[in-house]
Design a protein around this motif. Structure first.
Motif, PDB file in Angstrom:
ATOM      1  N   ILE A 151       0.806  -1.223   0.000  1.00  0.00           N
ATOM      2  CA  ILE A 151       0.000   0.000   0.000  1.00  0.00           C
ATOM      3  C   ILE A 151       0.842   1.277   0.000  1.00  0.00           C
ATOM      4  O   ILE A 151       0.472   2.267  -0.619  1.00  0.00           O
ATOM      5  N   ARG A 152       1.966   1.248   0.729  1.00  0.00           N
ATOM      6  CA  ARG A 152       2.854   2.416   0.754  1.00  0.00           C
ATOM      7  C   ARG A 152       4.291   1.946   0.658  1.00  0.00           C
ATOM      8  O   ARG A 152       4.601   0.805   0.992  1.00  0.00           O
ATOM      9  N   TYR A 209      -4.661   7.069  -6.094  1.00  0.00           N
ATOM     10  CA  TYR A 209      -3.412   6.835  -5.351  1.00  0.00           C
ATOM     11  C   TYR A 209      -3.181   5.364  -5.051  1.00  0.00           C
ATOM     12  O   TYR A 209      -2.122   4.972  -4.582  1.00  0.00           O
ATOM     13  N   GLN A 219     -12.698  -4.714   0.553  1.00  0.00           N
ATOM     14  CA  GLN A 219     -12.108  -3.379   0.386  1.00  0.00           C
ATOM     15  C   GLN A 219     -13.199  -2.324   0.291  1.00  0.00           C
ATOM     16  O   GLN A 219     -12.988  -1.165   0.609  1.00  0.00           O
ATOM     17  N   THR A 254     -14.058  -2.585   4.819  1.00  0.00           N
ATOM     18  CA  THR A 254     -14.117  -1.151   4.942  1.00  0.00           C
ATOM     19  C   THR A 254     -15.316  -0.631   4.156  1.00  0.00           C
ATOM     20  O   THR A 254     -15.669  -1.192   3.130  1.00  0.00           O
ATOM     21  N   PRO A 297     -13.560   5.718   5.682  1.00  0.00           N
ATOM     22  CA  PRO A 297     -12.429   6.533   5.231  1.00  0.00           C
ATOM     23  C   PRO A 297     -12.868   7.737   4.388  1.00  0.00           C
ATOM     24  O   PRO A 297     -13.634   7.566   3.442  1.00  0.00           O
ATOM     25  N   GLN A 331     -10.407  10.367   3.525  1.00  0.00           N
ATOM     26  CA  GLN A 331      -9.169  10.679   2.776  1.00  0.00           C
ATOM     27  C   GLN A 331      -8.808  12.154   2.744  1.00  0.00           C
ATOM     28  O   GLN A 331      -7.644  12.497   2.913  1.00  0.00           O
ATOM     29  N   ASP A 391      -9.898   7.173   7.633  1.00  0.00           N
ATOM     30  CA  ASP A 391      -8.524   7.196   7.109  1.00  0.00           C
ATOM     31  C   ASP A 391      -8.327   8.542   6.402  1.00  0.00           C
ATOM     32  O   ASP A 391      -9.247   9.018   5.730  1.00  0.00           O
ATOM     33  N   ILE A 449      -5.354  10.868   4.052  1.00  0.00           N
ATOM     34  CA  ILE A 449      -4.049  11.008   3.401  1.00  0.00           C
ATOM     35  C   ILE A 449      -3.681  12.488   3.381  1.00  0.00           C
ATOM     36  O   ILE A 449      -4.498  13.309   2.964  1.00  0.00           O
ATOM     37  N   PHE A 499      -1.957   9.071   6.960  1.00  0.00           N
ATOM     38  CA  PHE A 499      -0.805   8.683   6.150  1.00  0.00           C
ATOM     39  C   PHE A 499      -0.318   9.856   5.314  1.00  0.00           C
ATOM     40  O   PHE A 499      -1.113  10.686   4.888  1.00  0.00           O
ATOM     41  N   ILE A 500       0.985   9.851   5.039  1.00  0.00           N
ATOM     42  CA  ILE A 500       1.515  10.764   4.022  1.00  0.00           C
ATOM     43  C   ILE A 500       1.405  10.037   2.689  1.00  0.00           C
ATOM     44  O   ILE A 500       1.719   8.838   2.604  1.00  0.00           O
ATOM     45  N   SER A 530       1.962   8.248  -0.589  1.00  0.00           N
ATOM     46  CA  SER A 530       3.123   7.517  -1.081  1.00  0.00           C
ATOM     47  C   SER A 530       2.862   7.140  -2.538  1.00  0.00           C
ATOM     48  O   SER A 530       1.885   6.450  -2.825  1.00  0.00           O
TER      49      SER A 530
HETATM   50  N1  SAH Z   1     -10.407  -0.128   0.898  1.00  0.00           N
HETATM   51  C1  SAH Z   1     -10.149   0.662   2.009  1.00  0.00           C
HETATM   52  C2  SAH Z   1      -8.736   0.614   2.516  1.00  0.00           C
HETATM   53  C3  SAH Z   1      -7.641   0.806   1.559  1.00  0.00           C
HETATM   54  S1  SAH Z   1      -6.016   0.870   2.150  1.00  0.00           S
HETATM   55  C4  SAH Z   1     -10.650   2.047   1.679  1.00  0.00           C
HETATM   56  O1  SAH Z   1     -11.119   2.306   0.632  1.00  0.00           O
HETATM   57  O2  SAH Z   1     -10.569   2.895   2.524  1.00  0.00           O
HETATM   58  C5  SAH Z   1      -6.121   1.752   3.657  1.00  0.00           C
HETATM   59  C6  SAH Z   1      -5.778   3.194   3.582  1.00  0.00           C
HETATM   60  O3  SAH Z   1      -4.458   3.385   3.120  1.00  0.00           O
HETATM   61  C7  SAH Z   1      -6.617   4.013   2.657  1.00  0.00           C
HETATM   62  O4  SAH Z   1      -7.858   4.327   3.185  1.00  0.00           O
HETATM   63  C8  SAH Z   1      -5.750   5.230   2.445  1.00  0.00           C
HETATM   64  O5  SAH Z   1      -6.004   6.199   3.435  1.00  0.00           O
HETATM   65  C9  SAH Z   1      -4.350   4.697   2.614  1.00  0.00           C
HETATM   66  N2  SAH Z   1      -3.630   4.651   1.342  1.00  0.00           N
HETATM   67  C10 SAH Z   1      -3.925   3.916   0.252  1.00  0.00           C
HETATM   68  N3  SAH Z   1      -3.035   4.160  -0.737  1.00  0.00           N
HETATM   69  C11 SAH Z   1      -2.161   5.068  -0.255  1.00  0.00           C
HETATM   70  C12 SAH Z   1      -1.030   5.746  -0.800  1.00  0.00           C
HETATM   71  N4  SAH Z   1      -0.628   5.531  -2.037  1.00  0.00           N
HETATM   72  N5  SAH Z   1      -0.367   6.626  -0.005  1.00  0.00           N
HETATM   73  C13 SAH Z   1      -0.777   6.860   1.261  1.00  0.00           C
HETATM   74  N6  SAH Z   1      -1.843   6.273   1.821  1.00  0.00           N
HETATM   75  C14 SAH Z   1      -2.532   5.379   1.074  1.00  0.00           C
END
Ligand code: SAH
Ligand code: SF4
Ligand code: F3S
Length: 480
Positions: free
Chosen positions: A90-91, A204, A242, A277, A304, A306, A344, A346, A375-376, A378
């Motif tokens: 994911i990151r 992302y 997801q 989620t 989430p 974002q 969640d 970003i 999260f930052i 990525s």
């Molecule tokens: N399916 C879920 C969870 C996905 S991954 C959803 O839709 O929320 C969990 C979290 O990781 C995401 O909600 C997002 O906040 C974070 N995430 C996903 N890709 C990312 C990236 N490229 N950079 C930073 N955070 C990311």
């Protein structure tokens, strides 16, 4: 770097992984041929799991398959004959941790000639990762992805009996394999996959590439799994996907949605149902209505968001506005009084201005989140956002994350404080890691509670009076 001929391997391809051609999903049943049942005799396995609950559930399947083959679990990594890293993409820092771990594992191979090291999960779904594993980690014997866990017995046999490494990763959209044995991590609460994959393509995110198209398990398969768990004494299930709110949208022969599933499970004699989620766009009024029936459906939702800026949300391809999100939160709070909402976020998405970021802070206050994973951004190779122009320096992004976390942590504390003096029901999960004299468990609102109590209470739901709230947990005394 010299070019290698990968044609003899099944390599992943992000372009193919993006395709959504087959509407129809094949459902297979897992079987284990006799020839594999003795392969694990006198051998031990060790699995290290990274990433989301989807990966935890996959590791339970991998463990189930290995045990059906005669392998035994070991808690000592040095003792393992099969060592698997079930990885997350994911990151970037998630990936760096895996490569770091692999570096440390090299020595084990010298000591133990029978050891097989495997990498599976989301990282091998990226072509670059497989190439790096091949070229820089020659001691990795086995590489497979998220679509072919059920073929593990064959891969292990091939790894033992062939001279070559086993590398097989599919980028196809994905099938469903039922009846894979599972060795569950907990005895009190269980993960239940209700769907696999994701079709959202947030710009992302790498998940739609690593997990394939959205595909829902048949309702009867889910319901019978939950019934089995009830018979085994489980008190809580968490439905996994997801985007659970898209459940059932891919059925071609029946009309059955997430709200229908939730309503059916609401009637079963299991104490607690959670799900994760949820996607704010797909969370519909019917689901909110079923949630309002309460009973075993827990008053907590992870939703989430974002970002709080509409410009950013649009570039993220989230398909809702900040206003629509706030509206759903309001509806949820009306329908389920006292519901705890977590999220969640970003920060530092490409092009996020200070103004955009301030809007996120405002939204966090407005929605009164009781927790958030932050999260930052990525950049993930192959995703659209990794090609967006991004001029914000990392230092600035870190500052934003810090400011956000301060506000988020206030939300955690406030969310916990409202239970001070209250009596709450706690599903006792076990002893606290930090203090073995304490028992630990969660409330319906998903708050962690520590209290003094006897070990025989593990697996039961007990009433606890909360004395004090902290940012990350509650402390209380048992009243019954
Ligand atoms: N399916 C879920 C969870 C996905 S991954 C959803 O839709 O929320 C969990 C979290 O990781 C995401 O909600 C997002 O906040 C974070 N995430 C996903 N890709 C990312 C990236 N490229 N950079 C930073 N955070 C990311
Ligand atoms: Fe990723 Fe978006 Fe799918 Fe969640 S909904 S897995 S963030 S693409
Ligand atoms: Fe990570 Fe794959 Fe889950 S990328 S978050 S393990 S779906």
């Amino acid at each position: 770097m010299e070019t290698k001929d990968y044609s003899k391997y099944f390599m992943p391809n992000m372009q193919d992984a993006r395709k959504r051609i087959n509407r129809y999903t094949n459902v297979y049943k897992f079987t284990l041929d006799e020839e594999y049942k003795k392969l694990g005799q006198n051998r031990f396995y060790y699995i290290k799991t990274y990433g989301c609950q989807g990966n935890n559930a996959d590791s339970e399947k991998i463990a189930g398959i290995l045990e059906a083959m005669g392998y035994q679990e070991t808690a000592e990594i040095e003792k393992a004959n099969v060592l698997l890293l079930n990885t997350c993409a994911i990151r970037e820092n998630a990936e760096m941790r895996v490569f770091g771990e692999l570096g440390r594992l090299k020595g084990l191979k010298v000591k133990n000639k029978d050891l097989l090291i495997g990498v599976c999960g989301c990282m091998p779904q990226e072509e670059n990762v497989v190439k790096t594993l091949y070229e820089k980690f020659p001691y990795v014997d086995l590489v497979f992805g998220t679509h072919n866990i059920h073929k593990l017995p064959q891969y292990l046999r091939d790894a033992y009996f062939s001279q070559d490494r086993v590398i097989e990763v599919y980028s196809q959209e994905g099938d469903i394999v039922e009846e894979i044995p599972m060795k569950r991590e907990h005895q009190v609460k269980a993960w239940v996959n209700i769907m696999y994959g994701c079709d959202e393509f947030c710009t992302y995110c790498i998940v739609p590439y690593t997990r394939g198209k959205e595909r829902s398990r048949r309702p009867e398969d889910i319901i019978s799994e939950v019934k089995e768990l009830i018979d085994l004494g489980y008190q809580e299930v968490t439905l996994l996907g997801q985007n659970v709110n898209a459940y059932g949208k891919d059925f071609v022969d029946i009309e059955y949605t997430f709200a229908d599933l939730l309503a059916d499970l609401n009637k079963l004699p299991i104490s607690r149902i959670r799900f994760t989620t949820s996607h704010p766009r797909d969370l519909d009024d019917r689901t909110i209505e079923v949630m309002s029936r309460g009973g075993n459906i827990m008053p907590h939702l992870h939703l989430p968001v974002q970002s709080g800026s509409n410009t950013v949300l649009k570039r993220m391809n989230r398909k809702y506005t900040k206003e629509e999100y706030v509206e759903k939160v309001k509806k949820l709070k009306q329908a389920v009084p006292g519901i705890s909402i977590t999220t969640d976020i970003i920060v530092g998405f490409p092009g996020e201005t200070n103004e955009d970021f301030e809007k996120t802070l405002e939204l966090v206050k407005e929605c009164e989140f009781e927790g958030a994973f932050t999260f930052i951004f990525s950049p993930r190779e192959g995703t659209p956002a990794s090609r967006y122009e991004d001029s914000t320096p990392m230092e600035e992004k870190k500052k934003r994350l810090y400011r956000l976390n301060e506000i988020v942590n206030e939300g955690y504390l406030k969310g916990n404080k409202r239970f001070e003096g209250e009596v709450v029901e706690v599903l006792v999960e076990g002893k606290s890691d930090k203090n073995p004299n304490l028992l630990t468990g969660y409330t319906p609102h998903n708050k962690l509670v520590n209290f003094i109590g006897d070990e025989f209470l593990i697996g039961k739901i007990v009433k606890v009076k909360i004395d004090k709230a902290f940012t990350w947990h509650l402390r209380g005394k048992i009243v019954s």
